[in-house]
Design a protein around this motif. Structure first.
Motif, PDB file in Angstrom:
ATOM      1  N   VAL A  94      -3.650   3.519   7.787  1.00 51.24           N
ATOM      2  CA  VAL A  94      -2.387   3.962   7.196  1.00 51.24           C
ATOM      3  C   VAL A  94      -2.655   4.650   5.866  1.00 51.24           C
ATOM      4  N   THR A  95      -1.994   5.802   5.655  1.00 50.22           N
ATOM      5  CA  THR A  95      -2.078   6.514   4.380  1.00 50.22           C
ATOM      6  C   THR A  95      -0.749   6.375   3.642  1.00 50.22           C
ATOM      7  N   THR A 130      -6.309   9.565  -4.246  1.00 50.20           N
ATOM      8  CA  THR A 130      -6.028  10.257  -5.495  1.00 50.20           C
ATOM      9  C   THR A 130      -5.293   9.269  -6.392  1.00 50.20           C
ATOM     10  N   ALA A 131      -4.786   9.749  -7.499  1.00 49.50           N
ATOM     11  CA  ALA A 131      -4.038   8.862  -8.396  1.00 49.50           C
ATOM     12  C   ALA A 131      -2.726   8.418  -7.780  1.00 49.50           C
ATOM     13  N   THR A 132      -2.232   9.174  -6.805  1.00 55.65           N
ATOM     14  CA  THR A 132      -0.916   8.854  -6.219  1.00 55.65           C
ATOM     15  C   THR A 132      -0.962   8.619  -4.722  1.00 55.65           C
ATOM     16  N   THR A 133      -2.135   8.538  -4.135  1.00 53.88           N
ATOM     17  CA  THR A 133      -2.260   8.263  -2.695  1.00 53.88           C
ATOM     18  C   THR A 133      -3.388   7.268  -2.442  1.00 53.88           C
ATOM     19  N   CYS A 134      -3.305   6.574  -1.322  1.00 54.03           N
ATOM     20  CA  CYS A 134      -4.362   5.627  -0.941  1.00 54.03           C
ATOM     21  C   CYS A 134      -4.351   5.451   0.572  1.00 54.03           C
ATOM     22  N   ARG A 135      -5.386   4.810   1.068  1.00 53.69           N
ATOM     23  CA  ARG A 135      -5.524   4.618   2.512  1.00 53.69           C
ATOM     24  C   ARG A 135      -5.939   3.187   2.792  1.00 53.69           C
ATOM     25  N   SER A 192       7.202   2.587  -0.314  1.00 50.49           N
ATOM     26  CA  SER A 192       6.618   3.918  -0.500  1.00 50.49           C
ATOM     27  C   SER A 192       6.485   4.604   0.853  1.00 50.49           C
ATOM     28  N   ASP A 193       6.448   5.925   0.832  1.00 49.58           N
ATOM     29  CA  ASP A 193       6.250   6.681   2.070  1.00 49.58           C
ATOM     30  C   ASP A 193       4.826   6.474   2.579  1.00 49.58           C
ATOM     31  N   PHE A 194       4.679   6.506   3.893  1.00 49.19           N
ATOM     32  CA  PHE A 194       3.346   6.316   4.474  1.00 49.19           C
ATOM     33  C   PHE A 194       3.293   6.977   5.840  1.00 49.19           C
ATOM     34  N   ILE A 195       2.086   7.196   6.324  1.00 51.16           N
ATOM     35  CA  ILE A 195       1.850   7.716   7.671  1.00 51.16           C
ATOM     36  C   ILE A 195       0.879   6.784   8.364  1.00 51.16           C
ATOM     37  N   ALA A 196       1.267   6.276   9.528  1.00 49.36           N
ATOM     38  CA  ALA A 196       0.398   5.395  10.317  1.00 49.36           C
ATOM     39  C   ALA A 196      -0.385   6.251  11.301  1.00 49.36           C
ATOM     40  N   VAL A 214       0.430  -0.211  -3.928  1.00 45.84           N
ATOM     41  CA  VAL A 214       0.467  -0.701  -2.548  1.00 45.84           C
ATOM     42  C   VAL A 214      -0.096  -2.109  -2.466  1.00 45.84           C
ATOM     43  N   ALA A 215      -1.195  -2.355  -3.185  1.00 47.91           N
ATOM     44  CA  ALA A 215      -1.798  -3.688  -3.175  1.00 47.91           C
ATOM     45  C   ALA A 215      -0.832  -4.737  -3.696  1.00 47.91           C
TER      46      ALA A 215
END
Length: 354
Positions: free
Chosen positions: A277-278, A301-306, A327-331, A286-287
């Protein structure tokens, strides 16, 4: 723990006639043993000392209705029992209970006993992280010695209040946990009705070993007599537990540790799958919104994670947890998770009337 009704109020009982409480003189009644009952007086003295303040010897003498010499003797008795009572020097002299090397028994008044029991019940009824078997054992010990009037007050408060918890697990009757904890501590066989994951009902006769909280649910690790093997039981699927009175010699658990046995059992029984998931949020954000047991997100990046991890939780539950991160995410996978998220999104859209 001992509950004493009214002892903290400071009213003395059984005052010996002719006691000179202002001096070190011992009355005839005290010398003859016809005065205050010593065990009851010691409990009253202990209840007073557990109040966080220093008590002058003269005040304790008046409260207890005995001489200062008797107070000093009672203080020595408490020290012999392991209570660290500190005496101060000076004309008046005083006593206070301080922290010691061991935990001696506590004396609770009615209000304190009820407050502790209600708090333990609220925590035990939901598998809140950090409330483990030790607190359930404490609740079992406390409820065993509660007078019926206090037990009724605890139950009334429990019925009249609804705790707000952050756990995702099912609620459990505290009585179920205390019966199990008592049976495990007393090495007593435990019988109960059990409903398996597919709805099958059965009766189980077990030798209970340990209760384990995973943060979401309570589990019982026990030796199943009829199946001649170790088993784990979800406590929210247990009903009508009772200790049979038959004692048993504890068996050695294969893993040696109940928590480890639960982990291996859950891993063995639940199918595992890889999630990918991103998130459009920092790894730190997120954590903080995601259970740590499900993995640690890696910053892109500073504003995204996986987040990529191997999990055994139900796909539907995981879909809900992802939606709750805020937060928005893509599975990216697995397909079952993607399908579950699509179905959840459609259901929420219909619910909004859109």
């Amino acid at each position: 723990m001992t509950s004493t009704s009214g002892t903290a109020s400071g009213t003395g009982t059984g005052t010996a006639s002719g006691t000179n409480t202002g001096t070190g003189t011992t009355s005839a009644a005290e010398r003859s043993g016809g005065g205050t009952d010593t065990p009851a007086r010691l409990l009253q003295l202990l209840s007073l000392l557990q109040t966080p303040r220093e008590w002058p010897g003269g005040e304790l003498s008046e409260r207890l209705g005995v001489s200062r010499r008797t107070v000093r003797r009672d203080i020595d008795r408490l020290r012999d029992l392991g209570y660290p009572v500190q005496a101060s020097q000076g004309a008046t002299g005083g006593y206070r209970l301080v922290a010691g090397k061991a935990m001696p028994p506590l004396v609770l008044d009615d209000e304190e006993a009820v407050a502790i029991a209600v708090g333990l019940r609220a925590g035990a009824g939901h598998a809140v992280e950090g409330v483990d078997e030790a607190s359930v054992r404490a609740l079992a010990k406390l409820e065993q010695v509660l007078p019926s009037r206090l037990r009724h007050r605890v139950q009334t408060l429990q019925i009249a209040t609804t705790p707000l918890t952050s756990g995702d697990g099912a609620s459990i009757a505290p009585e179920t946990l205390t019966v199990m904890a008592s049976a495990a501590a007393g090495q007593e066989r435990l019988r109960f009705a059990y409903r398996s994951g597919d709805g099958t009902e059965s009766r189980r006769l077990t030798e209970p070993h340990r209760l384990v909280s995973t943060g979401r649910r309570w589990y019982l690790v026990a030796y199943d007599i009829d199946r001649d093997d170790w088993r784990t039981f979800r406590v929210d699927r247990v009903s009508s537990p009772f200790a049979t009175g038959a004692r048993f010699v504890p068996r050695e658990l294969p893993t040696g540790d109940a928590a480890e046995y639960i982990r291996r059992s859950m891993w063995r029984e639940q199918p595992s799958y890889e999630i990918d998931v991103t998130f459009s949020a920092s790894a730190e954000a997120v954590a903080g919104a995601f259970p740590s047991a499900l993995g640690t997100p890696e910053p892109l990046t500073a504003t995204t994670c996986r987040l990529r991890a191997t999990v055994t939780d139900a796909v539907d539950w995981l879909a809900v947890r992802l939606a709750m991160t805020g937060s928005d995410f893509i599975a990216h996978g697995p397909p079952e998770l993607v399908d579950s998220l699509r179905e959840l999104g459609a259901r929420l859209t219909r619910a909004s009337g859109a």
